[in-house]
Design an enzyme around this catalytic site. Structure first.
Site, mmCIF file in Angstrom:
data_model
loop_
_atom_site.group_PDB
_atom_site.id
_atom_site.type_symbol
_atom_site.label_atom_id
_atom_site.label_comp_id
_atom_site.label_asym_id
_atom_site.label_seq_id
_atom_site.Cartn_x
_atom_site.Cartn_y
_atom_site.Cartn_z
ATOM 1 N N HIS A 37 5.726 -100.297 -31.092
ATOM 2 C CA HIS A 37 7.099 -99.861 -31.284
ATOM 3 C C HIS A 37 7.286 -98.355 -31.141
ATOM 4 C CE1 HIS A 37 7.895 -103.926 -32.815
ATOM 5 N NE2 HIS A 37 9.140 -103.660 -32.567
ATOM 6 N N GLY A 38 6.226 -97.586 -31.227
ATOM 7 C CA GLY A 38 6.404 -96.152 -31.041
ATOM 8 C C GLY A 38 5.168 -95.355 -31.421
#
Length: 415
Positions: free
Chosen positions: A265-266
């Site tokens: 996700h990041g």
């Protein structure tokens, strides 16, 4: 993306040529390593260097590499394609233009869902587009756009006011902002999925559902069976049972899945914490067992799951760990701004209609209406006509709002 397409196309052909031999395994490993390396260089190299510098007090220049759009989605698609070819679940695509079509399919390239080659393999060459597909697709696009513009974008204003300036928030304001953020993320992500599914249907592609009303869940395991389904099933099928943990591979695989989910996700520590946080609760529910979980009163399960989910969204929001700490202190009564302020009450009153509609739309109302009316032809025809008019109105309203919009957050930039 073009380089990734060429590498994976050639490797898949080699897998098909040397099926069951060393060349098959070599091509599979090379393709997967290449895909992960590209994702790592573009998405995580800066994060890795920053942490090395912090850990060893070094001064290695932090690379500032622009993230290729949609790289997280198309990388996972190529990995699933290569592994499925290796497992002989699909046959390698021999036409490069067809493989490139699969990889760069515009409806879902930027914001998902992660579409597997096996799902649209036949539709790449042979698609039948009927009027009902176009009608369904356009209605779905209008619905997704409305979720994004009318709900997610408006909720983002509340989130920015209360979580964006967390040091000034009260205890009630922190929880209010966290709940609004959970709703924003849901309508933003599911709205983009609706648009992708709708556009795909217009052009004859049938994508799987990616969100199935996750907030009606009664535990965290069920939540992740309903939330971002294409990502959850990807990790389940390709990572969960990876044979590197011996007898305890069920628990080791679970840990690895949620670590990967967070990292995907990041490039920030809060996403890693977020992934492991959910992994912990999945593990707890796994140890308790389904039968014992079902014995817990439904109301208690709903309260428990929503509390865990709201905290999870809060971890997801704050990339700054210091601000995340401030949020927790504020949310649990250790902040310096008290329990509630006048601006909190004013915001709730001003947004009561928005919040009510958002909560209502978390329930499967459309599915319920459809199930009831499908039994009677007259009712079905009436509902179809009303839906067409409603979709047209939604499309007009959202288009007007987009033209005049000053707030249109794009949450997929990190992907």
């Amino acid at each position: 993306m073009l380089a990734t397409a060429i590498v994976n196309y050639v490797c898949a052909l080699l897998i098909g040529k040397y099926q069951g031999k060393r060349g098959d395994t070599a091509a599979t490993v090379f393709a997967v390593v290449y895909d992960l390396l590209m994702l790592g260089i573009f998405k995580y190299s800066g994060f890795i260097v920053e942490n090395i510098n912090a850990l060893f007090s070094s001064s290695i220049p932090v690379p500032d590499i622009r993230l290729p759009i949609g790289i997280s989605f198309y990388t996972f698609q190529t990995i699933s394609y290569i592994i499925d070819c290796h497992w002989e679940k699909v046959k390698p695509q021999k036409k490069f233009k067809n493989f490139l079509l699969y990889l760069a399919l515009f409806p879902q390239l930027v914001a998902g869902p992660i579409v597997r080659y096996s799902k649209i393999e036949k539709e790449i060459d042979q698609r039948t587009i009927e009027l009902r597909d176009v009608s369904y697709g356009l209605n779905r696009v209008a619905l997704g756009l409305a979720k994004k513009v009318l709900l997610a974008n408006q909720l983002s204003l509340i989130v920015d006011s209360f979580l964006g300036n967390i040091s000034s928030s009260t205890m009630a304001g922190a929880w209010y902002g966290a709940i609004a953020y959970g709703l924003q993320i849901y309508f933003d992500f599911s709205g983009y999925s609706d648009i992708a599914i709708g556009l795909g249907r217009v052009f004859g592609f049938h994508f799987d559902e990616n969100f199935d009303h996750p907030f009606i869940c009664r535990d965290i395991t069920e939540f992740w069976q309903r939330w971002h389904i294409s990502l959850s099933t990807f990790f389940r099928d390709y990572v969960l049972y990876i044979p590197i943990f011996g007898k305890r591979r069920k628990y080791g695989g679970l840990f690895l899945v949620w670590l990967c989910t967070g990292i995907w996700h990041g490039a920030s520590w809060n996403y890693i914490l977020w992934g492991l946080y959910y992994g912990l609760f999945i593990l707890i529910e796994m140890l308790i067992g389904k039968k014992r979980m079902k014995k817990v009163p439904v109301l208690i399960r709903h309260i428990y799951s929503k509390f865990v989910i709201i905290i999870g969204f809060s971890i997801f929001y704050f990339e700054d760990i210091g601000k995340l700490g401030t949020f927790f202190k504020t949310a649990f009564g250790f902040g310096r701004n008290g329990f509630i302020a006048v601006q909190d009450k004013i915001s709730v009153v001003n947004n009561v209609f928005l919040l009510s509609v958002a909560v209502l739309c978390c329930f499967p109302l459309i599915n319920t209406i459809k199930n009831v009316t499908d039994k009677h032809f007259a009712s079905k025809a009436t509902v179809s006509s009303v839906a067409a008019v409603a979709s047209a109105l939604l499309l007009i309203i959202t288009s007007i709002l987009l033209v005049d919009a000053t707030t249109n957050p794009f949450l997929y930039f990190r992907f």
